[in-house]
Scaffold this motif. Structure first.
Motif, mmCIF file in Angstrom:
data_model
loop_
_atom_site.group_PDB
_atom_site.id
_atom_site.type_symbol
_atom_site.label_atom_id
_atom_site.label_comp_id
_atom_site.label_asym_id
_atom_site.label_seq_id
_atom_site.Cartn_x
_atom_site.Cartn_y
_atom_site.Cartn_z
ATOM 1 N N VAL A 119 69.867 77.151 68.764
ATOM 2 C CA VAL A 119 69.990 75.818 69.355
ATOM 3 C C VAL A 119 68.633 75.115 69.446
ATOM 4 C CG1 VAL A 119 72.175 76.182 70.576
ATOM 5 C CG2 VAL A 119 70.041 76.883 71.663
ATOM 6 N N GLY A 120 67.822 75.310 68.405
ATOM 7 C CA GLY A 120 66.587 74.558 68.294
ATOM 8 C C GLY A 120 65.321 75.251 68.759
ATOM 9 N N PHE A 121 65.449 76.417 69.334
ATOM 10 C CA PHE A 121 64.288 77.148 69.820
ATOM 11 C C PHE A 121 64.377 78.601 69.370
ATOM 12 C CE2 PHE A 121 64.771 73.567 72.633
ATOM 13 C CZ PHE A 121 63.474 73.096 72.767
ATOM 14 N N VAL A 122 63.254 79.274 69.381
ATOM 15 C CA VAL A 122 63.189 80.693 69.062
ATOM 16 C C VAL A 122 62.695 81.408 70.315
ATOM 17 C CG1 VAL A 122 62.083 82.415 67.587
ATOM 18 C CG2 VAL A 122 62.733 80.192 66.634
ATOM 19 N N LEU A 150 71.034 76.602 80.902
ATOM 20 C CA LEU A 150 71.944 77.019 79.835
ATOM 21 C C LEU A 150 71.204 77.107 78.510
ATOM 22 C CD1 LEU A 150 74.791 77.509 78.607
ATOM 23 C CD2 LEU A 150 74.971 75.007 78.395
ATOM 24 N N TRP A 151 70.432 76.069 78.189
ATOM 25 C CA TRP A 151 69.717 76.001 76.917
ATOM 26 C C TRP A 151 68.741 77.176 76.790
ATOM 27 C CZ3 TRP A 151 68.384 70.354 75.334
ATOM 28 C CH2 TRP A 151 68.178 70.265 73.958
ATOM 29 N N ALA A 152 68.021 77.475 77.857
ATOM 30 C CA ALA A 152 67.079 78.598 77.831
ATOM 31 C C ALA A 152 67.819 79.924 77.695
ATOM 32 C CB ALA A 152 66.211 78.596 79.092
ATOM 33 N N ASP A 153 68.895 80.100 78.454
ATOM 34 C CA ASP A 153 69.641 81.357 78.391
ATOM 35 C C ASP A 153 70.260 81.578 77.012
ATOM 36 O OD1 ASP A 153 68.955 81.884 81.019
ATOM 37 O OD2 ASP A 153 70.912 81.313 81.840
ATOM 38 N N VAL A 154 70.817 80.520 76.425
ATOM 39 C CA VAL A 154 71.403 80.635 75.082
ATOM 40 C C VAL A 154 70.308 80.936 74.062
ATOM 41 C CG1 VAL A 154 72.557 79.336 73.238
ATOM 42 C CG2 VAL A 154 73.446 79.244 75.585
ATOM 43 N N SER A 155 69.192 80.212 74.136
ATOM 44 C CA SER A 155 68.083 80.444 73.201
ATOM 45 C C SER A 155 67.557 81.865 73.318
ATOM 46 C CB SER A 155 66.942 79.462 73.482
ATOM 47 O OG SER A 155 67.346 78.137 73.240
ATOM 48 N N VAL A 162 61.727 81.461 75.276
ATOM 49 C CA VAL A 162 61.500 80.059 75.594
ATOM 50 C C VAL A 162 61.819 79.844 77.074
ATOM 51 C CG1 VAL A 162 63.830 79.309 74.950
ATOM 52 C CG2 VAL A 162 61.933 77.692 74.783
ATOM 53 N N THR A 163 61.112 78.908 77.675
ATOM 54 C CA THR A 163 61.330 78.584 79.091
ATOM 55 C C THR A 163 61.967 77.209 79.213
ATOM 56 O OG1 THR A 163 59.210 77.464 79.383
ATOM 57 C CG2 THR A 163 59.231 79.873 79.703
ATOM 58 N N THR A 164 62.490 76.931 80.393
ATOM 59 C CA THR A 164 63.069 75.600 80.623
ATOM 60 C C THR A 164 62.004 74.520 80.485
ATOM 61 O OG1 THR A 164 62.798 75.819 83.021
ATOM 62 C CG2 THR A 164 64.936 76.451 82.102
#
Length: 175
Positions: free
Chosen positions: A33-36, A22-27, A39-41
């Motif tokens: 959410v903290g990344f540009v 989720l975090w990677a897909d959103v980024s 980005v990978t998991t």
């Protein structure tokens, strides 16, 4: 179909993999959410480990929204303020809804579920969050009842020559 929310879900590989994906897909979809992107998991994994430590120490709580297939579709982290003069409010961090679930009202559901969860925490009277200016997130949070209470111009450097405001927002909780 609404998401099903769970505060402090059981840990394990399924939760880890779901949150990391989720975090990677959103980024990678441009979420702040903290990344540009890109980005990978694997690049996100150290941040997940920090969150896990905070959860193990009961400083942070995880709220997860699951879709109809049982997949992690949304998350938010609620972190207790450890300063003795500020223990009456919590931080809300890393608020995410998977891009395929956006535009369906799930963001509002997540924000309502986070507020409901915070209302159950002893002595907590408000939620505070920050968001990256220039993304529209401040308008979204405002529509969920949050008020802008501060702004630090250019505090977030997304890239050389691309500095964004750090917008501070607060939601008083009524009981």
């Amino acid at each position: 179909m609404p998401l099903v929310f769970q505060l402090d879900p059981p840990g394990g590989p399924a939760l880890r993999d779901g949150v990391l994906a989720l975090w990677a897909d959103v980024s990678n979809a441009g979420g702040a959410v903290g990344f540009v992107p890109p980005v990978t998991t694997e690049e996100i994994r150290p941040e997940w480990r920090k969150h896990l430590r905070a959860m193990a120490e009961r400083r942070t709580r995880l709220l997860v929204g699951y879709d109809e297939d049982g997949a992690v579709a949304a998350t938010a982290f609620l972190t207790y303020n450890t300063h003795r003069l500020m223990a009456h409010w919590v931080w809300l961090y890393t608020v995410m809804v998977h891009p395929k679930h956006q535009g369906k009202g799930h963001g509002r559901e997540l924000m309502a579920a986070a507020a409901d969860a915070a209302r159950t925490f002893d002595g907590v009277e408000a939620i505070r969050l920050t968001c990256r200016g220039g993304t529209g997130a401040d308008r979204f949070y405002g529509s969920c009842g949050y008020k802008e209470v501060g702004r630090v111009p250019g505090a977030i450097r997304v890239a050389d020559g691309d500095d964004r405001d750090d917008v501070i927002m607060l939601l008083p909780l009524s009981r």
